[in-house]
Design a protein around this motif. Structure first.
Motif, PDB file in Angstrom:
ATOM      1  N   LYS A   1      14.775   0.217  24.586  1.00  9.81           N
ATOM      2  CA  LYS A   1      14.515  -1.057  25.247  1.00  9.81           C
ATOM      3  C   LYS A   1      14.600  -2.165  24.214  1.00  9.81           C
ATOM      4  O   LYS A   1      13.943  -2.122  23.179  1.00  9.81           O
ATOM      5  CB  LYS A   1      13.121  -1.057  25.888  1.00  9.81           C
ATOM      6  N   ARG A   2      15.401  -3.182  24.486  1.00 12.55           N
ATOM      7  CA  ARG A   2      15.549  -4.296  23.562  1.00 12.55           C
ATOM      8  C   ARG A   2      14.254  -5.087  23.452  1.00 12.55           C
ATOM      9  O   ARG A   2      13.570  -5.324  24.449  1.00 12.55           O
ATOM     10  CB  ARG A   2      16.674  -5.224  24.019  1.00 12.55           C
ATOM     11  N   LEU A   3      13.965  -5.554  22.239  1.00 13.01           N
ATOM     12  CA  LEU A   3      12.798  -6.382  21.995  1.00 13.01           C
ATOM     13  C   LEU A   3      13.151  -7.858  21.868  1.00 13.01           C
ATOM     14  O   LEU A   3      12.266  -8.706  21.899  1.00 13.01           O
ATOM     15  CB  LEU A   3      12.081  -5.913  20.727  1.00 13.01           C
TER      16      LEU A   3
ATOM     17  N   GLY B   1       3.198  -4.250  17.951  1.00 14.74           N
ATOM     18  CA  GLY B   1       4.361  -3.401  18.141  1.00 14.74           C
ATOM     19  C   GLY B   1       5.697  -4.103  18.115  1.00 14.74           C
ATOM     20  O   GLY B   1       6.732  -3.474  18.343  1.00 14.74           O
ATOM     21  N   ILE B   2       5.711  -5.399  17.806  1.00 18.98           N
ATOM     22  CA  ILE B   2       6.951  -6.175  17.772  1.00 18.98           C
ATOM     23  C   ILE B   2       7.235  -6.563  16.326  1.00 18.98           C
ATOM     24  O   ILE B   2       6.382  -7.171  15.668  1.00 18.98           O
ATOM     25  CB  ILE B   2       6.848  -7.438  18.640  1.00 18.98           C
ATOM     26  N   PRO B   3       8.428  -6.245  15.815  1.00 17.81           N
ATOM     27  CA  PRO B   3       8.749  -6.642  14.445  1.00 17.81           C
ATOM     28  C   PRO B   3       9.023  -8.129  14.328  1.00 17.81           C
ATOM     29  O   PRO B   3       9.547  -8.760  15.247  1.00 17.81           O
ATOM     30  CB  PRO B   3      10.024  -5.831  14.131  1.00 17.81           C
ATOM     31  N   ALA B   4       8.650  -8.709  13.189  1.00 17.95           N
ATOM     32  CA  ALA B   4       8.864 -10.128  12.933  1.00 17.95           C
ATOM     33  C   ALA B   4       9.179 -10.291  11.446  1.00 17.95           C
ATOM     34  O   ALA B   4       8.762  -9.486  10.609  1.00 17.95           O
ATOM     35  CB  ALA B   4       7.652 -10.961  13.301  1.00 17.95           C
ATOM     36  N   ILE B   5       9.930 -11.346  11.125  1.00 15.46           N
ATOM     37  CA  ILE B   5      10.200 -11.682   9.723  1.00 15.46           C
ATOM     38  C   ILE B   5       8.940 -12.253   9.099  1.00 15.46           C
ATOM     39  O   ILE B   5       8.396 -13.248   9.598  1.00 15.46           O
ATOM     40  CB  ILE B   5      11.357 -12.685   9.613  1.00 15.46           C
ATOM     41  N   LYS B   6       8.463 -11.642   8.038  1.00 12.26           N
ATOM     42  CA  LYS B   6       7.257 -12.134   7.367  1.00 12.26           C
ATOM     43  C   LYS B   6       7.579 -13.396   6.601  1.00 12.26           C
ATOM     44  O   LYS B   6       8.499 -13.435   5.793  1.00 12.26           O
ATOM     45  CB  LYS B   6       6.677 -11.071   6.439  1.00 12.26           C
ATOM     46  N   LYS B   7       6.811 -14.440   6.842  1.00 15.40           N
ATOM     47  CA  LYS B   7       7.052 -15.721   6.191  1.00 15.40           C
ATOM     48  C   LYS B   7       6.420 -15.748   4.802  1.00 15.40           C
ATOM     49  O   LYS B   7       5.401 -15.145   4.564  1.00 15.40           O
ATOM     50  CB  LYS B   7       6.485 -16.854   7.048  1.00 15.40           C
TER      51      LYS B   7
ATOM     52  N   ALA C   1      17.337   2.984  11.732  1.00 17.60           N
ATOM     53  CA  ALA C   1      16.171   3.539  12.423  1.00 17.60           C
ATOM     54  C   ALA C   1      14.924   3.541  11.548  1.00 17.60           C
ATOM     55  O   ALA C   1      14.972   3.875  10.367  1.00 17.60           O
ATOM     56  CB  ALA C   1      16.473   4.962  12.874  1.00 17.60           C
ATOM     57  N   LEU C   2      13.801   3.180  12.179  1.00 15.06           N
ATOM     58  CA  LEU C   2      12.487   3.245  11.547  1.00 15.06           C
ATOM     59  C   LEU C   2      11.535   3.955  12.507  1.00 15.06           C
ATOM     60  O   LEU C   2      11.368   3.517  13.654  1.00 15.06           O
ATOM     61  CB  LEU C   2      11.960   1.847  11.237  1.00 15.06           C
ATOM     62  N   VAL C   3      10.912   5.032  12.037  1.00 11.39           N
ATOM     63  CA  VAL C   3       9.915   5.736  12.842  1.00 11.39           C
ATOM     64  C   VAL C   3       8.552   5.144  12.530  1.00 11.39           C
ATOM     65  O   VAL C   3       8.120   5.104  11.373  1.00 11.39           O
ATOM     66  CB  VAL C   3       9.928   7.247  12.547  1.00 11.39           C
ATOM     67  N   ARG C   4       7.857   4.677  13.574  1.00 13.14           N
ATOM     68  CA  ARG C   4       6.579   3.992  13.390  1.00 13.14           C
ATOM     69  C   ARG C   4       5.742   4.150  14.657  1.00 13.14           C
ATOM     70  O   ARG C   4       6.240   3.918  15.765  1.00 13.14           O
ATOM     71  CB  ARG C   4       6.802   2.511  13.083  1.00 13.14           C
ATOM     72  N   ASP C   5       4.494   4.564  14.482  1.00 14.15           N
ATOM     73  CA  ASP C   5       3.554   4.684  15.602  1.00 14.15           C
ATOM     74  C   ASP C   5       4.106   5.555  16.722  1.00 14.15           C
ATOM     75  O   ASP C   5       3.957   5.248  17.911  1.00 14.15           O
ATOM     76  CB  ASP C   5       3.183   3.302  16.141  1.00 14.15           C
ATOM     77  N   GLY C   6       4.781   6.634  16.347  1.00 14.92           N
ATOM     78  CA  GLY C   6       5.291   7.570  17.338  1.00 14.92           C
ATOM     79  C   GLY C   6       6.494   7.081  18.110  1.00 14.92           C
ATOM     80  O   GLY C   6       6.843   7.657  19.150  1.00 14.92           O
ATOM     81  N   LYS C   7       7.166   6.039  17.625  1.00 14.84           N
ATOM     82  CA  LYS C   7       8.342   5.488  18.284  1.00 14.84           C
ATOM     83  C   LYS C   7       9.462   5.317  17.262  1.00 14.84           C
ATOM     84  O   LYS C   7       9.230   5.321  16.053  1.00 14.84           O
ATOM     85  CB  LYS C   7       8.017   4.135  18.920  1.00 14.84           C
TER      86      LYS C   7
ATOM     87  N   ALA D   1      15.622  -2.700  19.028  1.00 15.36           N
ATOM     88  CA  ALA D   1      15.211  -2.048  20.265  1.00 15.36           C
ATOM     89  C   ALA D   1      14.254  -0.919  19.906  1.00 15.36           C
ATOM     90  O   ALA D   1      14.212  -0.463  18.761  1.00 15.36           O
ATOM     91  CB  ALA D   1      16.425  -1.512  21.027  1.00 15.36           C
ATOM     92  N   VAL D   2      13.475  -0.449  20.883  1.00 20.17           N
ATOM     93  CA  VAL D   2      12.465   0.572  20.608  1.00 20.17           C
ATOM     94  C   VAL D   2      12.588   1.691  21.625  1.00 20.17           C
ATOM     95  O   VAL D   2      12.992   1.477  22.776  1.00 20.17           O
ATOM     96  CB  VAL D   2      11.043  -0.046  20.626  1.00 20.17           C
ATOM     97  N   SER D   3      12.235   2.914  21.188  1.00 19.66           N
ATOM     98  CA  SER D   3      12.335   4.092  22.044  1.00 19.66           C
ATOM     99  C   SER D   3      11.165   5.021  21.805  1.00 19.66           C
ATOM    100  O   SER D   3      10.687   5.168  20.678  1.00 19.66           O
ATOM    101  CB  SER D   3      13.641   4.841  21.748  1.00 19.66           C
TER     102      SER D   3
END
Length: 299
Positions: free
Chosen positions: A232-234, A293-299, A198-204, A223-225
């Motif tokens: 909800k799956r991303l 608001g969507i996580p991505a692997i940083k290149k 779990a990661l808490v970020r931007d109130g989610k 997923a995010v909540s």
């Protein structure tokens, strides 16, 4: 980063990372004399780790093994949540506290939680087991996420419980959320969702998780909540992080994630991998960035 324990059968799984006193502490599963344990490693940069200790197995509930730790810093203390291992449906979550990251005082009531009596009422969707814990502070409470299995002991699913922050997190502190938090429904998840992180970020709450059992291959989704319990799956068609190509260190899987926002604000996804169908295990990390608001692997 590729970290393992060469003197302990090239075995390092289930990472959890936290900072304290100028160090990054990495807690992870190790195999010592054929019994699963919790290793403690330390780094000054979060990338190059050296093992400094193994958590002593001092309690009767730890006799057959412990593993899959989670760590969170609250004030000047590290709270470690880890599972008992080797007792099937009776595996449960334990709790310990440290002020130096190495020496832990275990909760006198260990184990502290599982979705069954005497910890909670057993829900119809769970077999009573609790493994792969992770925790976060959200909505003024500590939320504990855990993996369990269905009654048939076939499908791995994720549940949650929460406790007041002033409760001490011992037995009786946690209230079980009555519904399944995540269960496998996507093709690449197969019959398993486990290792919630779990990661808490931007109130989610962003919940990173492993889909499919080990080396099937296991891969990582998210997923995010907005409330910490309904997600909800991303990522649907493809996972966030896949297993590697043939010949790469993680060709058998990229699994069991741990998400960590460092004190410098960078977000790191630690995870395990294998290239030989689980004969050996290594840990690595990649940096995560968020775009809309969507996580991505940083290149």
């Amino acid at each position: 980063m590729l970290y393992t324990n060469p003197d302990l059968r090239n075995f390092a799984k289930d990472p959890a990372v936290v900072e304290l006193g100028g160090y990054y502490f990495l807690y992870h599963s190790v195999m010592e004399n054929g019994v699963l344990g919790v290793g403690i490693s330390r780094s000054i940069d979060g990338d190059s780790f050296e093992r400094v200790a193994i958590l002593p197995r001092t309690l009767e509930c730890e006799r057959t093994g412990v593993g899959a730790p989670a760590a969170i810093r609250i004030g000047d203390e590290i709270h470690l949540f880890y599972q008992t291992y080797g007792t099937g449906k009776l595996d449960a979550i334990c709790h310990a506290v440290s002020t130096d990251g190495i020496n832990f005082v275990k909760d006198e009531s260990n184990p502290i939680f599982a979705p069954r009596e005497p910890f909670a009422d057993m829900p119809e969707w769970a077999c009573g087991r609790a493994i792969d814990a992770d925790v976060c502070i959200f909505g003024g409470r500590l939320i504990l996420y855990f993996a369990t299995r269905d009654k048939a002991f076939k499908r791995q699913i994720v549940g949650a419980a929460s406790a007041p922050l002033d409760s001490g997190f011992g037995r009786g502190s946690f209230e079980l959320f009555p519904e399944i938090v995540l269960e496998p429904i996507l093709d690449w998840e197969q019959d398993c969702i486990e290792a919630p992180a779990a990661l808490v970020r931007d109130g989610k709450v962003y919940l990173f998780y492993a889909g499919a059992y080990n080396c099937k291959p296991q891969q990582i989704g998210c997923a995010v909540s907005e409330d910490g319990f309904h997600f909800k799956r991303l990522f649907i068609d493809e996972p966030l992080l896949t297993n590697g190509k043939s010949g790469e260190w993680n060709s058998s899987e990229s699994g069991h994630p741990y998400i960590y926002e460092a004190d410098d604000g960078r977000v790191w996804l630690y995870y395990q991998g294998s290239s030989d169908m689980g004969k050996s295990w290594y840990l690595s990390r990649c940096e995560i960035e968020f775009m809309d608001g969507i996580p991505a692997i940083k290149k």
